[in-house]
Motif scaffolding. Structure first.
Motif, PDB file in Angstrom:
ATOM      1  N   PRO A  20       1.036  -2.682  -6.181  1.00 64.29           N
ATOM      2  CA  PRO A  20      -0.224  -2.912  -5.259  1.00 64.29           C
ATOM      3  C   PRO A  20      -1.276  -2.048  -5.916  1.00 64.29           C
ATOM      4  CG  PRO A  20       1.430  -2.338  -4.051  1.00 64.29           C
ATOM      5  CD  PRO A  20       2.139  -2.290  -5.553  1.00 64.29           C
ATOM      6  N   TYR A  21      -2.434  -2.619  -5.935  1.00 62.71           N
ATOM      7  CA  TYR A  21      -3.721  -2.185  -6.210  1.00 62.71           C
ATOM      8  C   TYR A  21      -3.971  -0.813  -5.749  1.00 62.71           C
ATOM      9  CZ  TYR A  21      -8.342  -1.961  -7.994  1.00 62.71           C
ATOM     10  OH  TYR A  21      -9.569  -1.426  -8.922  1.00 62.71           O
ATOM     11  N   GLU A  48       3.170  -7.160 -10.341  1.00 63.78           N
ATOM     12  CA  GLU A  48       2.662  -6.188 -10.654  1.00 63.78           C
ATOM     13  C   GLU A  48       2.746  -4.993  -9.140  1.00 63.78           C
ATOM     14  OE1 GLU A  48      -1.498  -6.387 -11.758  1.00 63.78           O
ATOM     15  OE2 GLU A  48      -1.051  -7.470 -13.334  1.00 63.78           O
ATOM     16  N   THR A  86       8.542 -12.529  -5.747  1.00 58.68           N
ATOM     17  CA  THR A  86       8.394 -11.170  -5.865  1.00 58.68           C
ATOM     18  C   THR A  86       7.227 -10.718  -6.726  1.00 58.68           C
ATOM     19  OG1 THR A  86       9.730 -11.240  -8.064  1.00 58.68           O
ATOM     20  CG2 THR A  86      11.003 -10.705  -6.052  1.00 58.68           C
ATOM     21  N   PRO A  87       6.625  -9.891  -6.343  1.00 49.77           N
ATOM     22  CA  PRO A  87       5.240  -9.439  -7.069  1.00 49.77           C
ATOM     23  C   PRO A  87       5.583  -9.111  -8.489  1.00 49.77           C
ATOM     24  CG  PRO A  87       6.156  -7.499  -5.710  1.00 49.77           C
ATOM     25  CD  PRO A  87       6.953  -8.567  -5.458  1.00 49.77           C
ATOM     26  N   TYR A  96       1.361  -2.284   2.535  1.00 49.80           N
ATOM     27  CA  TYR A  96       0.806  -2.812   1.205  1.00 49.80           C
ATOM     28  C   TYR A  96       1.165  -4.194   1.091  1.00 49.80           C
ATOM     29  CZ  TYR A  96       0.124   2.316   0.464  1.00 49.80           C
ATOM     30  OH  TYR A  96      -0.305   3.693   0.608  1.00 49.80           O
ATOM     31  N   ASP A  97       1.361  -4.421  -0.189  1.00 55.17           N
ATOM     32  CA  ASP A  97       1.704  -5.671  -0.519  1.00 55.17           C
ATOM     33  C   ASP A  97       2.974  -6.208  -0.326  1.00 55.17           C
ATOM     34  OD1 ASP A  97      -0.818  -6.129  -1.455  1.00 55.17           O
ATOM     35  OD2 ASP A  97      -0.411  -5.837  -3.479  1.00 55.17           O
ATOM     36  N   ASP A  98       3.482  -7.358  -0.675  1.00 53.99           N
ATOM     37  CA  ASP A  98       4.888  -7.965  -0.167  1.00 53.99           C
ATOM     38  C   ASP A  98       5.870  -7.285  -1.234  1.00 53.99           C
ATOM     39  OD1 ASP A  98       3.829  -9.737   1.209  1.00 53.99           O
ATOM     40  OD2 ASP A  98       4.095 -11.543   0.141  1.00 53.99           O
ATOM     41  N   HIS A 149       7.014 -12.999   4.737  1.00 53.67           N
ATOM     42  CA  HIS A 149       6.796 -12.126   3.852  1.00 53.67           C
ATOM     43  C   HIS A 149       7.211 -10.653   4.599  1.00 53.67           C
ATOM     44  CE1 HIS A 149       3.928 -14.655   1.693  1.00 53.67           C
ATOM     45  NE2 HIS A 149       3.663 -15.158   2.805  1.00 53.67           N
ATOM     46  N   LYS A 151       5.841  -1.099   3.343  1.00 54.76           N
ATOM     47  CA  LYS A 151       5.115  -0.200   4.462  1.00 54.76           C
ATOM     48  C   LYS A 151       5.760   1.490   4.044  1.00 54.76           C
ATOM     49  CE  LYS A 151       6.613   1.307   8.653  1.00 54.76           C
ATOM     50  NZ  LYS A 151       6.986   1.242   9.890  1.00 54.76           N
ATOM     51  N   GLN A 195       6.857  -7.068   3.557  1.00 57.29           N
ATOM     52  CA  GLN A 195       5.952  -6.148   3.151  1.00 57.29           C
ATOM     53  C   GLN A 195       6.260  -4.671   3.112  1.00 57.29           C
ATOM     54  OE1 GLN A 195       2.640  -7.634   5.867  1.00 57.29           O
ATOM     55  NE2 GLN A 195       1.840  -8.379   4.293  1.00 57.29           N
ATOM     56  N   ARG A 232       0.277 -18.718   3.461  1.00 56.27           N
ATOM     57  CA  ARG A 232      -0.590 -18.311   2.301  1.00 56.27           C
ATOM     58  C   ARG A 232      -0.783 -19.546   1.300  1.00 56.27           C
ATOM     59  NH1 ARG A 232       1.133 -12.072   1.161  1.00 56.27           N
ATOM     60  NH2 ARG A 232       1.271 -11.507   3.203  1.00 56.27           N
TER      61      ARG A 232
END
Length: 167
Positions: free
Chosen positions: A100-101, A98, A95-96, A54-56, A44, A48, A46, A35
């Motif tokens: 996930p949207y 936030e 790391t994220p 979902y996101d990482d 990544h 699940k 992710q 990316r």
């Protein structure tokens, strides 16, 4: 048979391993999609949950540079977490910042804790508690030094000089 306490992720290309908690097996999928154009390699991990990815949870990124270049380019001040320098490359974690949207509810202008409460608590535990330990578990394979091969001579393999083989 006893269940393993951890999962081992191995990259033969870069010669490293990292250890994940065994309970992640049901909640983690690994993707190698690149990316960032600055990276040489990306893994990544992710989240699940109930069949949906979902996101990482986190990403392990590999940059071709030295620690000195890493600092000079300002990566020390970025959200990236320095993991290791090995073989002319920098290994970093991300790391994220936030949730996930997909967990967001626009009607309440907040995350939907009623619908995604379990998933949110799992993801928070993974990111805040497990990922720091996982990034510390990164290990590189030792390069083995092979000794030069010396043939062993035996009278059974090599005929002795001066003697003739008898049949």
């Amino acid at each position: 048979m006893r269940k393993p306490r951890e999962l081992v992720y191995r990259s033969s290309r870069y010669g490293f391993t990292l250890r994940l908690p065994a309970w992640w097996r049901s909640f983690c999928v690994v993707s190698h999609s690149k990316r960032d154009r600055e990276t040489e390699y990306e893994a990544h991990f992710q989240f699940k949950y109930k069949g949906r990815v979902y996101d990482d949870i986190f990403a392990l990124l590999v940059y071709r540079m030295t620690r000195k270049q890493w600092k000079a380019q300002g990566y020390d001040e970025s959200p990236l977490i320095f993991v290791a320098e090995h073989d002319g490359r920098i290994f970093a974690g991300l790391t994220p910042e936030e949730l996930p949207y997909a967990f967001y509810d626009p009607k309440t202008d907040d995350y939907n804790y009623k619908k995604y409460g379990t998933a949110i608590s799992l993801l928070k535990r993974m990111v805040n508690s497990d990922v720091p330990r996982i990034l510390k578990s990164v290990r590189f394979a030792r390069r083995s030094v092979a000794m030069k091969s010396v043939p062993y001579r035996s009278s059974k393999v090599w005929p002795a000089r001066g003697r003739r083989n008898r049949r």
